[in-house]
Motif scaffolding. Structure first.
Motif, short mmCIF file in Angstrom:
data_model
loop_
_atom_site.label_atom_id
_atom_site.label_comp_id
_atom_site.label_asym_id
_atom_site.label_seq_id
_atom_site.Cartn_x
_atom_site.Cartn_y
_atom_site.Cartn_z
N UNK A 107 0.76 -1.32 0.12
CA UNK A 107 -0.04 0.01 0.00
C UNK A 107 0.92 1.41 -0.11
N UNK A 108 1.89 1.12 0.89
CA UNK A 108 2.97 2.52 0.85
C UNK A 108 3.41 2.66 -0.45
N UNK A 110 2.49 1.66 -3.46
CA UNK A 110 1.19 1.89 -4.42
C UNK A 110 1.12 3.66 -4.28
N UNK A 111 1.11 3.88 -3.27
CA UNK A 111 0.71 5.51 -2.86
C UNK A 111 2.14 6.30 -3.51
N UNK A 112 3.18 5.79 -3.22
CA UNK A 112 4.50 6.45 -3.55
C UNK A 112 4.79 6.72 -4.84
N UNK A 113 3.97 5.55 -5.65
CA UNK A 113 4.46 5.76 -7.21
C UNK A 113 3.24 6.22 -7.75
N UNK A 114 2.17 6.93 -7.14
CA UNK A 114 1.23 7.50 -8.05
C UNK A 114 -0.23 7.04 -7.81
N UNK A 132 -0.80 6.05 6.02
CA UNK A 132 -1.29 6.59 4.69
C UNK A 132 -2.28 7.63 5.14
N UNK A 133 -2.86 7.60 6.25
CA UNK A 133 -3.79 8.66 6.74
C UNK A 133 -3.56 9.65 7.75
N UNK A 134 -2.15 9.61 8.11
CA UNK A 134 -1.98 10.45 9.10
C UNK A 134 -1.88 11.89 8.64
#
Length: 366
Positions: A107-108, A110-114, A132-134
């Motif tokens: 998940x991290x 996935x978010x980092x690559x856009x 991811x929600x901090x």
């Protein structure tokens, strides 16, 4: 997972996403797990053809909370290049089995690559565990918003909305809130026509705005017996027809205002003033469902000065007017009263107290 293509040609590849990875964990509810597959996995005339990958997030078969076993055809590697990564649900948040480090890393990354990362219902707890929600607003099923706030204090929990769109990360409330969010994703990338086509296929309303309120009964966990804060909340719920101030509640809990505010937010994820206003509207909802009293009297029994004072708060929280809500929830046979109650029966807070004084202010919680 997908029906054969219809005779009409499919829409061109999406500008925003085309590959959808759905992460399935062990002991999850079956219905919630199926929501994104139902929205994105069926091929419909004139709509995009998504590649939906059902991913076993913990390896091997996925057992549901009903004892059914699902054979997810993909492992976590299938999520590495997905445009849209969805956690549709989660086992009970207090389970002793946290999400696997491997799933959180996926998940991290996935978010980092856009990629767009989404959680539906209890899946929000997984995104929160990944960090991811901090510092972001997020929501989940109303029954667990207080728990989310206490377990992940860096998350800005919004307990009374259907979904939250933060652009690259989106979270939603309960089962139908998940459908709303998936349709919102389609609408965001493809427009209203495509979203409406999918909604008609699912026989669901095509659009409910994310800010619309969840239909909830208890927005915070039940207070623990013997806890000063819990005792005060219980007392306030039984006296909503009175003028209640946060200072008075803090004094009743034998706390300073600052300590009361801090403990209240930690326990509920919201402020005392917002909680009181929310509870007044909830009480008005119950009275609209169970009595045929005029809205004016219901407003006063819920602690508002008048029906005029109630209406904007009710519409903001519930999404419709008090009259429309009563029409939707009472039905043609009228209110569903508890045995022995009738028009004007003392059914609410205040232990059967009558109409509060006319000067009682709406949400007097300064």
């Amino acid at each position: 997972m997908a029906h054969p293509a219809q005779t009409s040609p499919a829409a061109p590849p999406p500008a925003g996403f085309s590959t959808v990875a759905v992460l399935l964990f062990d002991e999850i509810p079956l219905f919630e797990a199926s929501v994104p597959i139902a929205v994105f996995g069926e091929r419909r005339a004139g709509t995009p053809e998504f590649e939906v990958r059902a991913v076993s997030a913990e390896g091997g078969p996925v057992r549901t909370d009903a004892g059914l076993t699902l054979a997810a055809p993909y492992g976590l590697a299938a999520a590495e290049d997905a445009d849209l990564v969805i956690v549709p649900t989660w086992r009970h948040p207090l389970s002793s089995r946290p999400p696997s480090p491997e799933a959180l890393d996926v998940l991290r990354r996935a978010h980092a690559r856009g990629a767009t990362v989404v959680s539906l219902c209890l899946g929000t707890f997984v995104l929160a565990a990944a960090g991811l929600l901090d510092g972001r607003p997020a929501t989940t099923h109303w029954r667990y918003t207080g728990l989310l706030a206490s377990m992940h204090p860096r998350v800005e929990v919004r307990p009374d909305v259907l979904y939250v769109d933060e652009g690259d990360i989106l979270t939603s409330a309960g089962s139908t809130g998940g459908i709303d969010l998936c349709l919102h994703l389609v609408r965001r990338s493809y427009g209203t026509r495509v979203a409406n086509t999918i909604a008609r296929s699912l026989v669901t309303p095509p659009h409910r705005a994310g800010g619309q309120a969840q239909y909830i009964d208890h927005p915070v966990p039940a207070p623990a017996a013997g806890d000063p804060l819990g005792d005060v909340l219980d007392w306030a719920l039984r006296h909503l027809d009175r003028e209640l101030t946060v200072d008075a509640l803090a004094a009743r809990a034998l706390m300073s205002r600052r300590t009361f505010d801090r403990r209240f937010r930690r326990a509920t994820g919201t402020t005392p003033a917002q909680w009181l206003l929310h509870q007044r509207v909830l009480h008005a909802q119950r009275l609209l469902e169970t009595t045929d009293e005029p809205v004016e009297r219901i407003a006063r029994r819920a602690g508002f000065a008048s029906a005029v004072a109630l209406r904007p708060h009710f519409r903001r929280q519930v999404g419709v007017s008090p009259a429309a809500y009563r029409a939707a929830f009472c039905g043609p046979s009228g209110p569903d009263r508890a045995p022995g109650t009738g028009t004007g029966a003392g059914t609410g807070s205040g232990g059967g107290a009558g109409t509060p004084p006319a000067e009682t202010a709406a949400g007097a919680v300064a």
